[in-house]
Design a protein around this motif. Structure first.
Motif, PDB file in Angstrom:
ATOM      1  N   LEU A  76       0.828  -1.209   0.000  1.00  0.00           N
ATOM      2  CA  LEU A  76       0.000   0.000   0.000  1.00  0.00           C
ATOM      3  C   LEU A  76       0.861   1.258   0.000  1.00  0.00           C
ATOM      4  O   LEU A  76       0.595   2.216  -0.735  1.00  0.00           O
ATOM      5  CB  LEU A  76      -0.924   0.000   1.224  1.00  0.00           C
ATOM      6  N   LEU A  77       1.903   1.271   0.824  1.00  0.00           N
ATOM      7  CA  LEU A  77       2.748   2.459   0.944  1.00  0.00           C
ATOM      8  C   LEU A  77       3.590   2.680  -0.308  1.00  0.00           C
ATOM      9  O   LEU A  77       3.698   3.813  -0.799  1.00  0.00           O
ATOM     10  CB  LEU A  77       3.640   2.335   2.177  1.00  0.00           C
ATOM     11  N   VAL A  89       8.300   8.049   2.211  1.00  0.00           N
ATOM     12  CA  VAL A  89       7.360   8.301   3.310  1.00  0.00           C
ATOM     13  C   VAL A  89       8.122   8.556   4.610  1.00  0.00           C
ATOM     14  O   VAL A  89       9.265   8.120   4.775  1.00  0.00           O
ATOM     15  CB  VAL A  89       6.384   7.116   3.541  1.00  0.00           C
ATOM     16  N   VAL A  90       7.455   9.277   5.505  1.00  0.00           N
ATOM     17  CA  VAL A  90       7.892   9.404   6.892  1.00  0.00           C
ATOM     18  C   VAL A  90       6.934   8.543   7.702  1.00  0.00           C
ATOM     19  O   VAL A  90       5.731   8.816   7.724  1.00  0.00           O
ATOM     20  CB  VAL A  90       7.853  10.867   7.370  1.00  0.00           C
ATOM     21  N   LEU A  91       7.428   7.501   8.316  1.00  0.00           N
ATOM     22  CA  LEU A  91       6.572   6.555   9.038  1.00  0.00           C
ATOM     23  C   LEU A  91       6.615   6.816  10.533  1.00  0.00           C
ATOM     24  O   LEU A  91       7.692   6.909  11.133  1.00  0.00           O
ATOM     25  CB  LEU A  91       7.022   5.122   8.765  1.00  0.00           C
ATOM     26  N   GLU A  92       5.440   6.907  11.132  1.00  0.00           N
ATOM     27  CA  GLU A  92       5.337   7.057  12.585  1.00  0.00           C
ATOM     28  C   GLU A  92       4.592   5.860  13.157  1.00  0.00           C
ATOM     29  O   GLU A  92       3.412   5.659  12.867  1.00  0.00           O
ATOM     30  CB  GLU A  92       4.607   8.345  12.956  1.00  0.00           C
ATOM     31  N   SER A  93       5.291   5.057  13.954  1.00  0.00           N
ATOM     32  CA  SER A  93       4.656   3.868  14.524  1.00  0.00           C
ATOM     33  C   SER A  93       5.184   3.523  15.909  1.00  0.00           C
ATOM     34  O   SER A  93       4.493   2.860  16.679  1.00  0.00           O
ATOM     35  CB  SER A  93       4.863   2.656  13.600  1.00  0.00           C
ATOM     36  N   ASP A 121      13.615  -1.592   2.499  1.00  0.00           N
ATOM     37  CA  ASP A 121      14.138  -2.318   1.340  1.00  0.00           C
ATOM     38  C   ASP A 121      13.210  -2.185   0.140  1.00  0.00           C
ATOM     39  O   ASP A 121      13.668  -2.012  -1.005  1.00  0.00           O
ATOM     40  CB  ASP A 121      14.337  -3.796   1.682  1.00  0.00           C
ATOM     41  N   ALA A 122      11.896  -2.262   0.390  1.00  0.00           N
ATOM     42  CA  ALA A 122      10.925  -2.162  -0.696  1.00  0.00           C
ATOM     43  C   ALA A 122      10.942  -0.767  -1.327  1.00  0.00           C
ATOM     44  O   ALA A 122      10.854  -0.618  -2.550  1.00  0.00           O
ATOM     45  CB  ALA A 122       9.525  -2.487  -0.171  1.00  0.00           C
ATOM     46  N   LEU A 123      11.067   0.263  -0.492  1.00  0.00           N
ATOM     47  CA  LEU A 123      11.129   1.630  -1.011  1.00  0.00           C
ATOM     48  C   LEU A 123      12.430   1.857  -1.785  1.00  0.00           C
ATOM     49  O   LEU A 123      12.434   2.487  -2.855  1.00  0.00           O
ATOM     50  CB  LEU A 123      11.014   2.632   0.138  1.00  0.00           C
ATOM     51  N   ASP A 132      15.781   8.565 -12.199  1.00  0.00           N
ATOM     52  CA  ASP A 132      15.887   7.113 -12.017  1.00  0.00           C
ATOM     53  C   ASP A 132      17.189   6.674 -11.351  1.00  0.00           C
ATOM     54  O   ASP A 132      17.398   5.491 -11.098  1.00  0.00           O
ATOM     55  CB  ASP A 132      15.707   6.392 -13.355  1.00  0.00           C
ATOM     56  N   LYS A 133      18.078   7.630 -11.035  1.00  0.00           N
ATOM     57  CA  LYS A 133      19.298   7.298 -10.313  1.00  0.00           C
ATOM     58  C   LYS A 133      19.112   7.368  -8.805  1.00  0.00           C
ATOM     59  O   LYS A 133      19.992   6.963  -8.043  1.00  0.00           O
ATOM     60  CB  LYS A 133      20.432   8.239 -10.741  1.00  0.00           C
ATOM     61  N   GLN A 134      17.971   7.913  -8.371  1.00  0.00           N
ATOM     62  CA  GLN A 134      17.673   8.007  -6.944  1.00  0.00           C
ATOM     63  C   GLN A 134      16.504   7.103  -6.589  1.00  0.00           C
ATOM     64  O   GLN A 134      15.667   6.782  -7.432  1.00  0.00           O
ATOM     65  CB  GLN A 134      17.363   9.453  -6.561  1.00  0.00           C
ATOM     66  N   ARG A 135      16.444   6.698  -5.320  1.00  0.00           N
ATOM     67  CA  ARG A 135      15.437   5.745  -4.860  1.00  0.00           C
ATOM     68  C   ARG A 135      14.488   6.392  -3.857  1.00  0.00           C
ATOM     69  O   ARG A 135      14.812   7.412  -3.230  1.00  0.00           O
ATOM     70  CB  ARG A 135      16.132   4.549  -4.198  1.00  0.00           C
ATOM     71  N   LEU A 136      13.321   5.783  -3.696  1.00  0.00           N
ATOM     72  CA  LEU A 136      12.388   6.238  -2.665  1.00  0.00           C
ATOM     73  C   LEU A 136      13.057   6.122  -1.301  1.00  0.00           C
ATOM     74  O   LEU A 136      13.835   5.200  -1.066  1.00  0.00           O
ATOM     75  CB  LEU A 136      11.110   5.402  -2.690  1.00  0.00           C
TER      76      LEU A 136
END
Length: 241
Positions: A76-77, A89-93, A121-123, A132-136
């Protein structure tokens, strides 16, 4: 302010999303908050990364112990980032997991850390739409300890090392030191120093110092004594990391 001072920011994190439990599944709420016009203007004026904040409200015991649900949450994210053109994303948990007391259980704590790693890892496996040289990216929100010694539920040095490769930044919220029961300064400098020392005091952790995004309060509390009861007011509720 973000548009006006765009060149001075590296990351911008609008508070838009919540990931919640819904029956036996999960739902990501908040897309209606997304201001795509604002994002477009930002990108025309500068290079600041836009990583919306996502609060993980899903029931942790159900989410973390079920591989299918962990995978669904991550999908989903990542999908939202790709569809909306976000930079991550900035994740708050952590604070919610602490409230549910799952961080006191070593096996559940390991599952929590594993989930964050899997999300990172997925991001990182997805290239940015505009470069396209940078990642999420993944920025993770952590809170400070409220005592001189780390408690079981606190985010500590081991957790920092554990997530060092999977997380691009740790948003350390350094405020709300005092409250109505203990009026005083909002973010005393000594407290900030001691907290950073707890996290980065070892040689092993010092290499991760550049990943700490220190949350600084841009608001204050005015405490007044009235009939033996402290009353406090908020001023200028704003902060930056």
């Amino acid at each position: 302010m973000a548009k006006r001072f765009n060149s001075k920011f590296t990351h911008l994190s609008p508070v838009w999303y919540d990931l919640k439990s819904q029956g036996t599944g999960l739902i990501l709420e908040g897309r209606h908050n997304a201001d795509m016009g604002w994002i477009s203007e930002l990108r025309m004026a500068g290079d600041a990364w836009v990583l919306p904040r996502v609060v993980l409200e899903a029931f942790p015991a159900e989410l973390l112990t079920t591989k299918k649900r962990r995978s669904k949450a991550i999908t989903l994210l990542v999908s939202e980032c790709k569809e909306m053109g976000y930079d991550g994303v900035v994740l708050e948990s952590w604070s919610r997991w602490a409230a549910y007391r799952i961080l006191h259980d070593p096996s559940m704590r390991n599952l929590a850390l594993q989930f964050i790693k899997e999300l990172g890892d997925a991001l990182h496996a997805v290239s940015l739409e505009r470069n396209d040289k940078q990642r999420l990216q993944l920025v993770y929100v952590i809170g400070p300890p409220h005592s001189e010694k780390l408690q079981e539920h606190d985010f500590g040095p081991k957790d920092l090392r554990n997530l060092g490769d999977a997380v691009d930044g740790f948003s350390l919220m350094m405020y709300d030191f005092s409250g109505p029961q203990n009026p005083g300064p909002n973010a005393p400098l000594k407290w900030i120093h001691s907290t950073l020392q707890l996290l980065l005091g070892t040689d092993k952790n010092s290499a991760l110092a550049h990943k700490i995004f220190l949350g600084i309060n841009f608001y204050g509390n005015d405490f007044a004594l009235s009939g033996g009861i402290f009353i406090f007011l908020f001023y200028l509720y704003n902060f930056c990391c």
